[in-house]
Write an enzyme that holds these catalytic residues in place. Structure first.
Site, PDB file in Angstrom:
ATOM      1  N   HIS A 260       2.988   3.184   6.332  1.00 36.02           N
ATOM      2  CA  HIS A 260       2.321   2.542   7.471  1.00 36.02           C
ATOM      3  C   HIS A 260       3.358   1.769   8.258  1.00 36.02           C
ATOM      4  O   HIS A 260       4.256   1.147   7.682  1.00 36.02           O
ATOM      5  CB  HIS A 260       1.174   1.622   7.044  1.00 36.02           C
ATOM      6  CG  HIS A 260       1.492   0.711   5.901  1.00 36.02           C
ATOM      7  ND1 HIS A 260       1.617   1.162   4.605  1.00 36.02           N
ATOM      8  CD2 HIS A 260       1.730  -0.623   5.862  1.00 36.02           C
ATOM      9  CE1 HIS A 260       1.901   0.138   3.817  1.00 36.02           C
ATOM     10  NE2 HIS A 260       1.985  -0.964   4.563  1.00 36.02           N
TER      11      HIS A 260
ATOM     12  N   VAL B  54       0.862  -1.193   0.000  1.00 30.97           N
ATOM     13  CA  VAL B  54       0.000   0.000   0.000  1.00 30.97           C
ATOM     14  C   VAL B  54       0.901   1.246   0.000  1.00 30.97           C
ATOM     15  O   VAL B  54       1.736   1.406   0.890  1.00 30.97           O
ATOM     16  CB  VAL B  54      -0.947   0.012   1.221  1.00 30.97           C
ATOM     17  CG1 VAL B  54      -1.796   1.271   1.218  1.00 30.97           C
ATOM     18  CG2 VAL B  54      -1.833  -1.236   1.227  1.00 30.97           C
TER      19      VAL B  54
HETATM   20  P1  5GP Z   1       2.407  -3.777   3.332  1.00 36.36           P
HETATM   21  O1  5GP Z   1       2.766  -5.050   2.633  1.00 36.36           O
HETATM   22  O2  5GP Z   1       2.121  -2.655   2.356  1.00 36.36           O
HETATM   23  O3  5GP Z   1       3.415  -3.382   4.384  1.00 36.36           O
HETATM   24  O4  5GP Z   1       1.097  -4.070   4.150  1.00 36.36           O
HETATM   25  C1  5GP Z   1      -0.186  -3.641   3.785  1.00 36.36           C
HETATM   26  C2  5GP Z   1      -1.126  -4.129   4.858  1.00 36.36           C
HETATM   27  O5  5GP Z   1      -2.357  -3.468   4.676  1.00 36.36           O
HETATM   28  C3  5GP Z   1      -1.403  -5.631   4.818  1.00 36.36           C
HETATM   29  O6  5GP Z   1      -1.064  -6.209   6.073  1.00 36.36           O
HETATM   30  C4  5GP Z   1      -2.904  -5.701   4.518  1.00 36.36           C
HETATM   31  O7  5GP Z   1      -3.545  -6.768   5.175  1.00 36.36           O
HETATM   32  C5  5GP Z   1      -3.401  -4.357   4.980  1.00 36.36           C
HETATM   33  N1  5GP Z   1      -4.585  -3.858   4.271  1.00 36.36           N
HETATM   34  C6  5GP Z   1      -4.753  -3.807   2.923  1.00 36.36           C
HETATM   35  N2  5GP Z   1      -5.949  -3.267   2.616  1.00 36.36           N
HETATM   36  C7  5GP Z   1      -6.544  -2.965   3.810  1.00 36.36           C
HETATM   37  C8  5GP Z   1      -7.794  -2.383   4.146  1.00 36.36           C
HETATM   38  O8  5GP Z   1      -8.608  -2.036   3.291  1.00 36.36           O
HETATM   39  N3  5GP Z   1      -8.068  -2.224   5.471  1.00 36.36           N
HETATM   40  C9  5GP Z   1      -7.175  -2.601   6.451  1.00 36.36           C
HETATM   41  N4  5GP Z   1      -7.554  -2.408   7.715  1.00 36.36           N
HETATM   42  N5  5GP Z   1      -5.988  -3.156   6.160  1.00 36.36           N
HETATM   43  C10 5GP Z   1      -5.666  -3.343   4.857  1.00 36.36           C
END
Ligand code: 5GP
Length: 125
Positions: free
Chosen positions: A110, A106
């Protein structure tokens, strides 16, 4: 697919939409600088995401461009959330994935807070 951490900010990303209230979330904490909410696909008994309110693609973008006050506000919010969740007593893990090799999915900064169990080795081998 992992994102390009050097791409320009896309205000249609899912966390931008959560910040605008267009998509629901399970909020844990909110202040001037940050929003914290439960991950939709938890990888641990506690799996909370903390995001800055400002538009930053990644940790790299944030630490290069955000004013000191915003960086401090965000980092303090991460610590505050972990304490509110009762995690310091047993310990917890913070994770920020950045770009392709970090497998960031994303494109809005975060920080993952993981807790509630022994996290094991730092990286899979
Ligand atoms: P990344 O791989 O970018 O560090 O992690 C993205 C995180 O965002 C993942 O753990 C995924 O489960 C979470 N995520 C993706 N879409 C959503 C959403 O719509 N709502 C929430 N609460 N988490 C999300």
């Amino acid at each position: 697919m992992p994102i390009d951490a050097l791409a320009p900010y896309d205000d249609q990303n899912i966390f931008a939409r959560i910040l605008r209230g267009e998509i629901p979330n399970r909020t844990v904490y909110e202040d001037e600088w940050a929003l914290a909410f439960h991950d939709i696909n938890p990888q641990a008994p506690v799996h909370v995401l903390v995001i800055p309110k400002g538009a930053y693609v990644s940790w790299d973008d944030f630490t290069a461009k955000a004013p000191d006050e915003e960086v401090a506000g965000f980092i303090r919010a991460v610590g505050h959330v972990a304490r509110e969740l009762g995690l310091p007593a047993t310990g917890y893990r913070l994770l920020a994935n950045i770009g392709m090799h970090g497998h960031q999915e994303v494109p809005h900064l975060h920080v993952h807070i993981f807790g509630g169990r022994q996290m094991g080795l730092m990286l899979p081998r």
